[in-house]
Write a protein that holds these residues in place. Structure first.
Motif, PDB file in Angstrom:
ATOM      1  N   THR A  68       0.813  -1.227   0.000  1.00  0.00           N
ATOM      2  CA  THR A  68       0.000   0.000   0.000  1.00  0.00           C
ATOM      3  C   THR A  68       0.843   1.271   0.000  1.00  0.00           C
ATOM      4  O   THR A  68       0.321   2.355   0.210  1.00  0.00           O
ATOM      5  CB  THR A  68      -0.912   0.029   1.242  1.00  0.00           C
ATOM      6  OG1 THR A  68      -0.089   0.083   2.423  1.00  0.00           O
ATOM      7  CG2 THR A  68      -1.808  -1.197   1.297  1.00  0.00           C
ATOM      8  N   LYS A  69       2.157   1.161  -0.232  1.00  0.00           N
ATOM      9  CA  LYS A  69       3.046   2.307  -0.049  1.00  0.00           C
ATOM     10  C   LYS A  69       2.789   3.446  -1.037  1.00  0.00           C
ATOM     11  O   LYS A  69       3.221   4.578  -0.790  1.00  0.00           O
ATOM     12  CB  LYS A  69       4.502   1.868  -0.145  1.00  0.00           C
ATOM     13  CG  LYS A  69       4.946   1.441  -1.530  1.00  0.00           C
ATOM     14  CD  LYS A  69       6.417   1.084  -1.535  1.00  0.00           C
ATOM     15  CE  LYS A  69       6.880   0.681  -2.930  1.00  0.00           C
ATOM     16  NZ  LYS A  69       8.329   0.348  -2.950  1.00  0.00           N
ATOM     17  N   GLU A  70       2.098   3.172  -2.166  1.00  0.00           N
ATOM     18  CA  GLU A  70       1.822   4.237  -3.129  1.00  0.00           C
ATOM     19  C   GLU A  70       0.588   5.060  -2.745  1.00  0.00           C
ATOM     20  O   GLU A  70       0.288   6.062  -3.410  1.00  0.00           O
ATOM     21  CB  GLU A  70       1.641   3.650  -4.525  1.00  0.00           C
ATOM     22  CG  GLU A  70       2.890   2.978  -5.078  1.00  0.00           C
ATOM     23  CD  GLU A  70       4.086   3.906  -5.145  1.00  0.00           C
ATOM     24  OE1 GLU A  70       3.890   5.093  -5.453  1.00  0.00           O
ATOM     25  OE2 GLU A  70       5.212   3.453  -4.882  1.00  0.00           O
ATOM     26  N   SER A  71      -0.120   4.681  -1.708  1.00  0.00           N
ATOM     27  CA  SER A  71      -1.190   5.543  -1.187  1.00  0.00           C
ATOM     28  C   SER A  71      -0.547   6.785  -0.566  1.00  0.00           C
ATOM     29  O   SER A  71       0.555   6.714  -0.013  1.00  0.00           O
ATOM     30  CB  SER A  71      -2.017   4.804  -0.131  1.00  0.00           C
ATOM     31  OG  SER A  71      -2.645   3.673  -0.682  1.00  0.00           O
ATOM     32  N   ASP A  72      -1.234   7.917  -0.638  1.00  0.00           N
ATOM     33  CA  ASP A  72      -0.663   9.117  -0.020  1.00  0.00           C
ATOM     34  C   ASP A  72      -1.775  10.067   0.415  1.00  0.00           C
ATOM     35  O   ASP A  72      -2.955   9.796   0.248  1.00  0.00           O
ATOM     36  CB  ASP A  72       0.348   9.814  -0.942  1.00  0.00           C
ATOM     37  CG  ASP A  72      -0.289  10.333  -2.230  1.00  0.00           C
ATOM     38  OD1 ASP A  72      -1.530  10.431  -2.299  1.00  0.00           O
ATOM     39  OD2 ASP A  72       0.446  10.647  -3.176  1.00  0.00           O
ATOM     40  N   ASP A  73      -1.359  11.185   0.996  1.00  0.00           N
ATOM     41  CA  ASP A  73      -2.304  12.152   1.540  1.00  0.00           C
ATOM     42  C   ASP A  73      -1.709  13.543   1.384  1.00  0.00           C
ATOM     43  O   ASP A  73      -0.488  13.725   1.501  1.00  0.00           O
ATOM     44  CB  ASP A  73      -2.576  11.851   3.019  1.00  0.00           C
ATOM     45  CG  ASP A  73      -3.707  12.692   3.574  1.00  0.00           C
ATOM     46  OD1 ASP A  73      -4.868  12.267   3.470  1.00  0.00           O
ATOM     47  OD2 ASP A  73      -3.428  13.769   4.106  1.00  0.00           O
TER      48      ASP A  73
END
Length: 246
Positions: free
Chosen positions: A76-81
């Motif tokens: 899930t490391k390509e999820s961001d905020d």
């Protein structure tokens, strides 16, 4: 805190304080420090407050397809905020798309799962920021039943000169004809060159990625050669051949 010229607190010996802004904007925050003699100094900093937005949800997985024996890895490391660093995001998974979350929220990027049934699996991931806003992403993964590999081998005998005047038969075993419908590139082989029956659980070699082996027989006679082929899911198949060693 709001740059309106009105102090929002009294003098205190506390060196840390928290404050929550109700509206977005750019605020000048001023702190006053008072010594025992009554002298005061001030310093100011600007604070930018924005509206919180939901995180961006994305996950990848390997392998692209696999069997019910395979452990899939999800990342899930390509999820961001836009407001919070990635390490503050939390994730949870629904592995079969039934609307029930199969995991708790966790702040980790690597997840592993083995599907118990074959078919197209609808995987849903939800990401949550520290303020509770969420976004989800999903994928459809094809999961199949593992098929046993096919074990097959041939043998070739060649005379080899040993020493000055001695010739021996060298036996070359070749299992390159073995296959696997899922992935023939990841097969492993081990050999028993004198198989004696169902109670024989000893092999002459360990599992190796090489499909070839060669050697001599010290004692002549009829031999049963056993080949065991293992696929990357751990499923095994045996093949046998009877030869007369000399």
């Amino acid at each position: 805190f709001e740059s309106d010229g009105k102090p929002d607190g009294y003098f205190s010996r506390t060196k840390k304080i928290s404050h929550k802004y109700e509206n977005p904007g750019v605020y000048t925050v001023t702190v006053e420090i008072l010594d025992e003699g009554g002298l005061i100094s001030t310093t100011s900093r600007q604070v930018t407050v924005v509206e919180n937005t939901a995180p961006f949800a994305y996950f990848s997985y390997t392998p692209g397809t696999g069997t019910t024996n395979r452990i899939f890895t999800f990342n899930t490391k390509e999820s961001d905020d836009s407001q919070y660093r990635q390490q503050y995001l939390a994730y949870r998974f629904d592995w079969n798309g039934d609307g029930q979350w199969d995991t708790m929220y966790e702040k980790k990027n690597i997840w592993r799962h083995k599907f118990e049934v074959s078919g197209t699996q609808h995987v849903i991931m939800e990401v949550k920021d520290p303020e509770g806003l969420t976004t989800s992403a999903d994928a459809y993964i094809n999961v199949t039943e593992n098929v046993l590999p096919h074990a097959e081998f041939s043998v070739e005998v060649k005379e080899v000169k040993v020493g000055l005047d001695h010739v021996r038969n060298r036996y070359y075993f070749d299992a390159t004809g073995s296959t696997d419908v899922e992935n023939s590139k990841f097969l492993y082989y081990r050999w028993d060159f004198n198989y004696t029956g169902a109670n024989d659980i000893s092999f002459d070699t360990s599992f190796s990625s090489s499909p070839r082996h060669s050697g001599f027989y010290d004692f002549p006679g009829e031999k049963v050669v056993r080949l065991q082929v293992k696929d990357e899911d751990g499923a095994v198949t045996d093949a046998f051949m009877t030869i007369v060693a000399s």
